[in-house]
Every structure is written in structure tokens, then in C-alpha cells.
Design a protein around this motif. Structure first.
Motif, short mmCIF file in Angstrom:
data_model
loop_
_atom_site.label_atom_id
_atom_site.label_comp_id
_atom_site.label_asym_id
_atom_site.label_seq_id
_atom_site.Cartn_x
_atom_site.Cartn_y
_atom_site.Cartn_z
N GLY A 315 0.85 -1.18 0.00
CA GLY A 315 0.00 0.00 0.00
C GLY A 315 0.88 1.23 0.00
O GLY A 315 2.10 1.14 0.19
N ASN A 316 0.28 2.41 -0.17
CA ASN A 316 1.08 3.64 -0.27
C ASN A 316 0.40 4.80 0.43
O ASN A 316 -0.83 4.90 0.44
N ARG A 317 1.20 5.68 1.01
CA ARG A 317 0.73 6.92 1.60
C ARG A 317 1.76 8.02 1.35
O ARG A 317 2.92 7.74 1.04
N ARG A 318 1.32 9.28 1.54
CA ARG A 318 2.22 10.44 1.44
C ARG A 318 2.10 11.26 2.71
O ARG A 318 0.98 11.60 3.13
N ALA A 319 3.23 11.55 3.34
CA ALA A 319 3.22 12.31 4.58
C ALA A 319 2.86 13.77 4.30
O ALA A 319 3.50 14.42 3.48
N LEU A 320 1.84 14.26 4.99
CA LEU A 320 1.39 15.64 4.78
C LEU A 320 2.16 16.62 5.65
O LEU A 320 2.05 17.84 5.46
N ARG A 321 2.94 16.11 6.58
CA ARG A 321 3.78 16.96 7.43
C ARG A 321 4.96 16.13 7.91
O ARG A 321 4.92 14.90 7.86
N ALA A 322 6.00 16.80 8.36
CA ALA A 322 7.14 16.08 8.93
C ALA A 322 6.66 15.29 10.14
O ALA A 322 5.84 15.77 10.94
N CYS A 323 7.13 14.07 10.27
CA CYS A 323 6.65 13.22 11.35
C CYS A 323 7.71 12.17 11.66
O CYS A 323 8.79 12.15 11.07
N GLU A 324 7.37 11.26 12.58
CA GLU A 324 8.27 10.17 12.95
C GLU A 324 7.49 8.86 12.89
O GLU A 324 6.38 8.76 13.40
N VAL A 325 8.06 7.86 12.25
CA VAL A 325 7.46 6.53 12.17
C VAL A 325 8.53 5.51 12.57
O VAL A 325 9.61 5.50 11.99
N GLY A 326 8.21 4.69 13.55
CA GLY A 326 9.14 3.67 13.98
C GLY A 326 10.48 4.22 14.42
O GLY A 326 11.52 3.57 14.23
N GLY A 327 10.48 5.43 14.99
CA GLY A 327 11.71 6.03 15.46
C GLY A 327 12.53 6.72 14.38
O GLY A 327 13.63 7.21 14.64
N VAL A 328 12.00 6.80 13.15
CA VAL A 328 12.71 7.43 12.04
C VAL A 328 11.96 8.69 11.62
O VAL A 328 10.74 8.67 11.45
N ALA A 329 12.70 9.79 11.46
CA ALA A 329 12.08 11.06 11.05
C ALA A 329 11.81 11.05 9.56
O ALA A 329 12.70 10.75 8.76
N LEU A 330 10.57 11.36 9.19
CA LEU A 330 10.19 11.46 7.78
C LEU A 330 9.87 12.92 7.46
O LEU A 330 9.19 13.59 8.24
N PRO A 331 10.32 13.42 6.32
CA PRO A 331 10.02 14.81 5.96
C PRO A 331 8.62 14.97 5.41
O PRO A 331 7.99 13.99 4.97
N GLU A 332 8.12 16.18 5.41
CA GLU A 332 6.85 16.47 4.74
C GLU A 332 6.96 16.07 3.27
O GLU A 332 7.97 16.31 2.62
N GLY A 333 5.92 15.41 2.77
CA GLY A 333 5.92 14.97 1.38
C GLY A 333 6.53 13.61 1.16
O GLY A 333 6.53 13.12 0.02
N ALA A 334 7.03 12.97 2.21
CA ALA A 334 7.65 11.64 2.05
C ALA A 334 6.64 10.65 1.50
O ALA A 334 5.51 10.56 1.97
N LEU A 335 7.06 9.89 0.48
CA LEU A 335 6.23 8.81 -0.06
C LEU A 335 6.56 7.54 0.71
O LEU A 335 7.73 7.17 0.85
N VAL A 336 5.53 6.87 1.20
CA VAL A 336 5.69 5.72 2.09
C VAL A 336 5.02 4.50 1.46
O VAL A 336 3.86 4.56 1.06
N THR A 337 5.75 3.39 1.39
CA THR A 337 5.18 2.11 0.96
C THR A 337 4.94 1.25 2.18
O THR A 337 5.85 1.01 2.98
#
Length: 424
Positions: A315-337
Motif C-alpha cells: 500500500g502507499n501513503r504520502r506524509a502531509l507533514r514532517a513526522c516520525e514513524v518507527g523512530g525514524v524522522a520522515l520529511p513532509e511529502g515523504a512517499l511511504v510504501t
């Protein structure tokens, strides 16, 4: 017969170390789970070569699914460079229910769910039983056939065809269109796959325009006819545009067809690899099955098939803001599988995760997704799985594969193209 070839830990780590969805080796497609396990252990939130992120832990997927405000399902940003402005595939995939956020997602889902109530699904059961028994009669007359073409794929095409009111004589092209359109969701496309996908969208739209015009002239029962319900809407603000209507009709067929075909086909092949589970299920079914009494057991079995060999792996999502998932920082706009196939074998969530246990309780698999985008047709898929798999086993307890089945060779959807078999 062993269908899924083993993969050594060393080979799994090697693929995981350079993991790239756009450059997957054939042995990954044959058995991706050792690679997923290596990724979960080494880099559960992995930065991919294209700058996106790949998640393999159950808890991390649930966290993203839950945060519908922080992670978007809208694919315009991701799919525009993939398909190109104006491409039929782009218009389809960015208008369909699954790849949209509220309010479009909310409007379409509400209309579809209105025709998939518990009562409506229960009303489908007699017709589904009749269809499955007819397919089994044909298989018995031939002494076998192909698990996919002669059985698994024939069931959802008929069920979704009934929901949309597609005349039986006009259902022939539906499976081909569905395979081509969904195949174009793969991370890497050939020119031939892209051209076939675009052509299939256009051909499907041309057909649906005729079907919709006919339904406008002669409406069906909106309590059971999804197409009539989508056309009529449910009051102010619920009416779909013509593009939304047509593209979501394509989505309904595709979503209900490919995943259910894979569920049934994967299950019947997996039982060949897990003969102990097959025998346990056969012992419960017995010679004269009481299907009502067997429903709880068959529901557990279907959910375990879905967990163990998830029809939809990614599946896929796009981060709408900077955030943290599983202890890893993701930037705004990050594409996530979101790797559903990996999460469904996460030992942190499932005991003996690599073992297929058809009596597994509290099975919180993610094969249907989670949160506001959880599959609208999950109850119908479970019904199709229970009846198709249960009645096949009751009729042909000693079926056997006559040659190694052919995988679809795709990363997103896991299933078989062919699985020749014989019955006694």
C-alpha cells in the motif's frame, strides 16, 4: 508439491541490503518473505533508492493507517510523473476510491457500503453457492482443470458483474481489463504494460458509458444494484460526477476481482504445501458438511489464508507533514510504501508467524487495510472465500497440482496466473 522455493538467509540479506522495488530479482517474486524478514530485522523503516520509505513492521503500518490526517492516500503527486499528464491510467487511479482522501472517498464509500449491507451480502449467498457448485460440476466432468481460470477467477467476476448488473454475455473482457489496469500499479512498468493499461481503461470506459446509459433508462434496485445506487446518489451533495461514477465502477470490479481471485487461488495452492492443515480442515468439513456450523471455522481459515499469503502486498501513503514513524524522522511529502505482506508475518504481532495455522485466533492481519480505507468489500470477500474454498474441499478432498503453478510475477498483487490440477 513444494510451490514456494526456499531462500537462504544469506540470499535474503543480500537482496535486502540493496532492496529496490524497481529492480527485484526473480527469486524475490517467487518467495519475498525471507527478504521482508531481513528488512524487518535490519532496517524496518528503509530509505529506498528513489527517496521513498519502505515499512515492514505491523505496528508501524497500523500507526500510518490510523493517522489519516497526517498521511494522504491521494496519488496525484506520485502518479502524475509515473503515467504522464492526461494519461487514462492517471485519471483512473487518481479518481478511484482507494487512492483518494475525504470528501470524495467518504462520498463514494458511503454509496458503495449502502449496497453491501449485512443483509444484502447474506442475500447473495444462495446464488454464490449455485455458481460455485456449477463450476465444480464442470471441473468434475473434466477431471480437473486450472485452479485460476476454471475456478478462482470465475467467482468474483460473476459476483461483481451481478453487483454492477453487467449482462452475462458481456463479462468476457472484464478479467483482462482488470489485470492490465492493476498490473500498471507495479513499481516498474514496461512500455507494453503501460500501453495495455491505458488502452484497457479506455475500452472499459467505452463499455461503461453504454451500461450507465442503459441503467439510467432502466434503474435497478439500489438496495442491491451498486451501479444504480452510484447513479442515484443519496441526496444533496452525494451525486457523483460522470468521471467519478465511471472510474469508480472500474475500481469496484478491479478491487473485488483481483484480490478475491488471489485469495482463493493462494489458499488452494497453499494447502498443497501444508498437508497437515489441509487434513485438519477436511476432518472438520467431513463427508456431509453442516455449512452453518462450519462458518466460524471457515472464517478463521480464510483470515489465515489472507494473513499468510496476502492478496495485496503493498500500500502507499504520502506524509502531509514532517513526522516520525518507527523512530525514524520522515520529511513532509515523504512517499511511504506499506508492506502488508511483511507486516502480516511480523513475529512481534503473530506467534509462529511463518506457520500457516488455520485455527489462529485474534488474527489482526492487514490484508484488508485498516482505518478509514479498510476494504469496503471485506465481508463479501470473506463470504466468497468461505464458500469457494469450503465447497471445493468438500467435493475434491484429494485434488492435486499436476505441475508447478505459475506466479503472476508482481510485487503488489501476489497470486497465480495458472495452477493446473487434477481431481480423483
Amino acid at each position: 508439491m513444494q510451490v514456494t522455493p526456499p531462500m537462504s538467509p544469506g540470499r535474503a540479506r543480500e537482496i535486502a541490503a540493496s532492496f529496490d522495488l524497481r529492480a527485484l530479482p526473480p527469486d524475490f517474486h517467487a518467495n519475498p518473505y525471507p527478504v521482508y524478514a531481513a528488512l524487518r530485522e535490519q532496517e524496518p523503516v528503509r530509505r529506498m533508492p528513489d527517496g521513498s520509505w519502505f515499512l515492514t513492521r505491523h505496528a508501524d503500518l497500523v500507526a500510518v493507517y490510523r493517522d489519516a490526517q497526517g498521511f494522504s492516500s491521494d496519488k496525484k503527486v506520485e502518479f502524475t510523473p509515473k503515467y504522464g499528464e492526461g494519461a487514462p491510467l492517471l485519471e483512473h487511479h487518481t479518481t478511484s476510491l482507494v487512492f483518494n482522501d475525504p470528501p470524495l472517498h467518504t462520498r463514494v464509500r458511503k454509496l458503495i457500503m449502502g449496497a453491501l449491507t449485512r443483509r444484502a451480502i447474506a442475500d447473495m449467498e444462495p446464488g454464490l453457492v449455485k455458481l460455485v457448485d456449477q463450476l465444480l460440476d464442470a471441473i468434475e466432468a473434466k477431471g480437473g482443470g486450472d485452479l485460476i481460470e476454471d475456478f478462482a477467477s470465475a467467482i468474483p467476476v460473476e459476483i461483481i458483474g451481478n453487483l454492477l448488473g453487467v449482462p452475462h454475455a458481456e463479462r468476457g473482457p472484464l478479467r483482462g481489463w482488470s489485470l492490465a489496469i492493476l498490473g500498471a500499479l507495479e513499481p516498474k512498468l514496461t512500455r507494453e504494460q503501460e500501453d495495455l493499461g491505458n488502452r484497457s481503461v479506455l475500452e472499459f470506459l467505452d463499455y461503461l458509458k453504454i451500461l450507465v446509459a442503459e441503467r439510467r433508462r432502466h434503474p435497478g434496485d439500489p438496495e442491491h444494484d451498486v451501479l444504480t445506487r452510484l447513479i442515484q446518489g443519496e441526496g444533496a451533495g452525494e451525486q457523483l460526477t460522470e468521471t467519478e461514477l465511471l472510474q469508480n465502477c472500474i475500481f469496484i470490479l478491479n478491487a473485488g476481482h483481483e484480490t478475491t481471485t488471489n485469495l482463493i487461488g493462494n489458499a488452494l495452492v497453499a494447502l498443497q504445501e501444508w498437508p497437515g492443515e489441509k487434513e485438519r480442515l477436511l476432518a472438520a468439513i467431513g463427508r456431509r458438511p453442516d455449512w452453518a456450523a462450519l462458518e466460524p471455522l471457515m472464517t478463521l481459515a480464510v483470515d489465515e489464508f489472507l494473513r499468510f499469503e496476502s492478496s495485496n502486498q503493498l500500500g502507499n501513503r504520502r506524509a502531509l507533514r514532517a513526522c516520525e514513524v518507527g523512530g525514524v524522522a520522515l520529511p513532509e511529502g515523504a512517499l511511504v510504501t506499506l508492506c502488508i505482506g511483511a507486516a502480516n508475518r511480523d513475529p512481534a504481532q503473530f506467534g509462529e508467524a511463518e506457520v500457516m495455522d488455520l485455527r489462529r485466533e485474534d488474527n489482526r492481519h492487514l490484508a484488508f487495510g485498516f482505518g478509514i480505507h479498510q476494504c469496503a468489500g471485506l465481508s463479501l470477500a470473506r463470504l466468497e472465500g468461505r464458500i469457494a474454498i469450503g465447497r471445493f474441499l468438500a467435493r475434491f478432498p484429494r485434488y492435486r497440482l499436476t505441475e508447478a503453478p505459475t506466479r503472476g510475477g508482481r510485487a503488489r498483487f501476489r497470486g497465480f496466473l495458472r495452477a493446473p490440477f487434477a481431481v480423483e
